[in-house]
Scaffold this active site. Structure first.
Site: not given
Lengths: 284, 530
Positions: B172, B188, B301
């Site tokens: 991206t 990813g 994350d």
């Protein structure tokens, strides 16, 4: 429904749906959407036949599990096949097949005289295991009932002040029969929680607005919009009212029936959560 | 032949009559020195044009790509959402969405060309934009190709594969052009693959160097922060947002992604370098010069990919070369960008509950009790973070750093009990949201100078500040809003058809200052009433 333009986690491709706004827009169900939208590739491959996947799993466990691990994540004698580039590139067994049929005898991988169907079944099982690893929305939550029900009960009746709004012989009677443990915990933390709870979801409309004009006239109803420039609501008769928000404009009060639950999040310890859950699941 | 469309010298100056790179300039501050539009006249901003995009094959699109011809128009909303920051060079805007790129006349908003890419797959969630070198454009695709186009015609020059879509990489970032290096990263983290940054040759597309986010073997720098080679080679650390560059120090600054497996750390004990880190790379060699790790051993994350903004300011009376980042983990960091040493670490949100404090080196200390368990732990921020990719801004006139934040709680449940978990390894359930904020952070103290709270909206969103003493951003309620950057007063707003979805830009064209924003499937151009 408004969603943030968030690309979470490189980008975990999920848009975080605003819980509060989900509540605002009461027309859109489910109220609290699952946290993650499905990952959408352009051309999703068709899911393999479940019977084939099942057969593949059985064959793999007996013939391959000894070396590659029964979950194919690798063992003492064979590599992880879920992270294997060869497997990731395989389609329908075309790359896995030759490895099975010929083996790599010099490297410790024996040959197996398997039929085309057996190979396809193993490939299907490996691919579905990888798909399950990728799709974190499908991860199954395990046993969350680990707390002390007595401590949970004490917290419920004491420090938690739960009894100021709830009663285990009244509104929460039989609640454990209504929800599985994960949903029940979710409901306790966020009563508009609707994740995997069946259709129709239990809807909790938590917000109402009261708008008072400088003249003293006031309107109360279900929220339709609230931002820095506009407030809009639908009253009990179904009539829609919209107002510009300016410095000397209407006064807006937001009433959130679930504010106490939101505030709980800043006070509950993980042990409180586990204990309360253990207690609530006894309320069959 | 045409002359050089983009003079490379433009990239090292504050943008005035161009917006030649993702951040406007290399510093990443997204501050424009333009002041034609200012506090006294912002009320007279008016719409110049709207351009709505049409994605996919058709309507004269130039078609490239390695995938099959799609059966119908793309349906993924990410493909029709403009998250890219447009470039503006010589009166033309260049921008992109996944698999699509456009040139649009900045005077009229009319399309000059549209290029579309036949995809082999990958997650189509967003695309940050394009990079430009002379007459050439560069962008990345969800199936991990770096594609170069001729800026005049939109015709493809070449494409080259940078990562394997079958391993769940998807790309991206907007490529960043420094000298003759096209810097490209990827993303990813669904499977456990390592991240990297590459430099490519602008003419041939050939790779010049590759920097891995993790050590590859025992003995490499950082290896002691992993238990074994297997874990580091599957350790994540994606490079999914563009970095910034200091031409004097010759360093490229980049924030790296989270480690893998994402939500459980039992198979990767240690700090997991260089994931969740801010790294300084020699731009000619790709060699690591220093690093600072905002989230050691992350299990939530919270990548550190957010823009590292380069700031020159006085600290205790001494001029310093600084770097500021508003991190997904909920902290604001100010570093010395010559050596990566901490200057300030300060919390940005009140709900944060995962850290036991700040170490002497300025790193938050993770509380191991807040790593996912089978029966669940309650954590704030959620995986989406206190902030995320939308670009923040630093205004040298106020000394304030502007960023959109959100305060959310999630339960984290360990679901993969194998000693070698894979993928995410745990499930997350969002359980509450205390709304979003636009925060103005004093870089020298990390204190919040002012804050605009959105009980039901707001959150991470693109920012732009200007010498006209204006802060432009979105409010999550479909408005483009101009704030007074000194105190947060609202000075102007306009309702759009969607939420602001990119970082606003501004530039001079024909003697007029323009403001261009993307919201959903449309670009909007504003200027002053004549």
């Amino acid at each position: 429904m408004r969603a943030r333009h968030l690309d979470v986690s490189h980008e975990v491709s999920h848009k975080v749906i605003r819980a509060a706004v989900a509540l605002l827009v009461t027309a859109c169900a489910p109220l609290a959407a699952p946290l993650a939208a499905p990952l959408a590739a352009q051309t999703p491959p068709a899911a393999p036949d479940p019977a084939s996947v099942e057969r593949g799993h059985a064959t793999f466990t007996s013939a391959c599990g000894f070396c590659h691990g029964s979950n194919a994540k690798g063992g003492e004698k064979g590599p992880d096949l879920l992270r294997s580039v060869l497997v990731l590139h395989d389609e329908g067994g075309e790359s896995i097949g030759p490895v099975i049929l010929h083996g790599r005898p010099d490297k410790g991988m024996p040959a197996f005289p398997f039929s085309a169907q057996q190979i396809k079944d193993i490939a299907n099982w490996l691919h579905s295991s990888i798909a399950a690893t990728k799709d974190r929305d499908s991860y199954k939550i395990l046993n969350i009932v680990t707390g002390d029900p007595k401590a949970g009960e004490a917290y419920f009746n004491g420090a938690g002040h739960c009894t100021s709004c709830h009663s285990v012989t009244g509104d929460l009677k039989g609640i454990a029969a209504k929800y599985d443990a994960v949903t029940l915990q979710g409901k306790m933390l966020r009563p508009d929680f609707s994740w995997k709870e069946g259709n129709p979801p239990h809807q909790v409309i938590a917000l109402s607005f009261t708008v008072t004009l400088p003249s003293g006239q006031s309107f109360t109803g279900e929220p339709m919009n609230l931002d820095d420039f506009n407030v809009a609501l639908r009253d009990a008769n179904g009539a829609y009212h919209s107002f510009a928000r300016t410095k000397d404009g209407p006064r807006v009060e937001v009433n959130n029936r679930l504010q106490a639950h939101l505030d709980l999040l800043t006070r509950l310890s993980d042990a409180d959560i586990h204990n309360l859950t253990a207690y609530l699941v006894t309320l069959k | 032949m045409f002359g050089q469309l983009l003079d490379p010298a433009l990239l090292t100056k504050p943008p005035v009559d161009a917006w030649p790179t993702y951040q406007g300039d290399y510093s990443g501050r997204r501050f424009s020195t333009l002041a034609q539009i200012n506090q006294s006249n912002v009320k007279h901003l008016t719409l110049a044009w709207i351009e709505r995009i049409h994605v996919g094959i058709g309507q004269g699109a130039i078609v490239g790509g390695e995938g099959p011809v799609p059966e119908g128009p793309p349906t993924d909303p990410g493909v029709s959402t403009i998250k890219s920051t447009p470039l503006m060079v010589n009166g033309v805007l260049y921008f992109s969405t996944p698999d699509n790129a456009w040139a649009v006349d900045a005077r009229s908003g009319r399309e000059i060309w549209h290029y579309t890419w036949k995809t082999r797959g990958g997650i189509h969630i967003g695309n940050r934009g394009m990079g430009m070198y002379g007459n050439w454009l560069y962008f990345e695709t969800p199936d991990n190709y770096l594609v170069s186009l001729d800026a005049q015609t939109g015709k493809e020059r070449w494409h080259t594969e940078i990562a394997d879509v079958k391993q769940e990489y998807f790309s991206t970032p907007a490529p960043i052009v420094v000298g003759n290096h096209i810097l490209v990263g990827t993303g990813g983290d669904s499977l456990d693959v390592p991240g990297f940054l590459e430099a490519h040759d602008p003419e041939t597309g050939k790779i010049q160097w590759k920097w891995w986010s993790e050590p590859l073997k025992k003995g490499d720098p950082g290896f002691e922060s992993w238990p074994d080679e297997y874990s580091m080679r599957h350790g994540g650390g994606m490079t999914w947002l563009p970095g910034t560059y200091d031409p004097d120090l010759h360093l490229y600054y980049l924030g790296t992604g989270n480690p893998n497996p994402v939500l459980t750390g039992k198979s990767r004990k240690g700090d997991n370098l260089y994931t969740c880190s801010i790294v300084a790379l020699n731009v000619d060699t790709g060699k690591l010069v220093w690093y600072f790790q905002p989230s050691p051993h992350d299990t939530h994350d919270w990548d550190a990919a957010q823009t590292p903004i380069l700031i020159d300011a006085d600290i205790d009376g001494h001029p310093r070369k600084l770097l500021a980042q508003a991190n997904r983990n909920g902290y604001f960091f100010l570093l010395d960008r010559t050596n990566g040493k901490s200057v300030v670490t300060a919390p940005m949100i009140k709900t944060m509950n995962w850290s036991k404090g700040i170490s002497p080196s300025g790193q938050p200390i993770p509380d191991p009790a807040k790593e996912a368990t089978i029966d669940g732990v309650l954590v704030s921020p959620a995986t989406g973070g206190a902030t995320n990719w939308p670009p923040p801004s630093y205004d040298p006139q106020t000394g304030l750093f502007y960023v959109g934040t959100v305060q959310e709680f999630s339960m984290f449940y360990l679901t993969d009990t194998d000693p070698h978990p894979e993928g995410w390894g745990a499930a997350e359930r969002g359980v509450g949201d205390f709304g979003g904020d636009l925060e103005a952070i004093d870089i020298k103290t990390g204190k919040i100078a002012w804050d605009h709270h959105y009980p039901f909206g707001g959150g991470p969103v693109g920012m732009l500040t200007t010498a006209g003493r204006l802060l432009f951003t979105g409010d999550g309620a479909r408005h483009l809003v101009a704030f007074d950057p000194a105190n947060g007063d609202i000075l102007w707003h306009a309702g759009l058809a969607d939420d602001l979805s990119n970082g606003p830009i501004t530039y001079m064209l024909d003697g007029q200052q323009y403001l261009v924003v993307g919201a959903g499937d449309s670009l909007y151009s504003f200027t002053l009433e004549p």
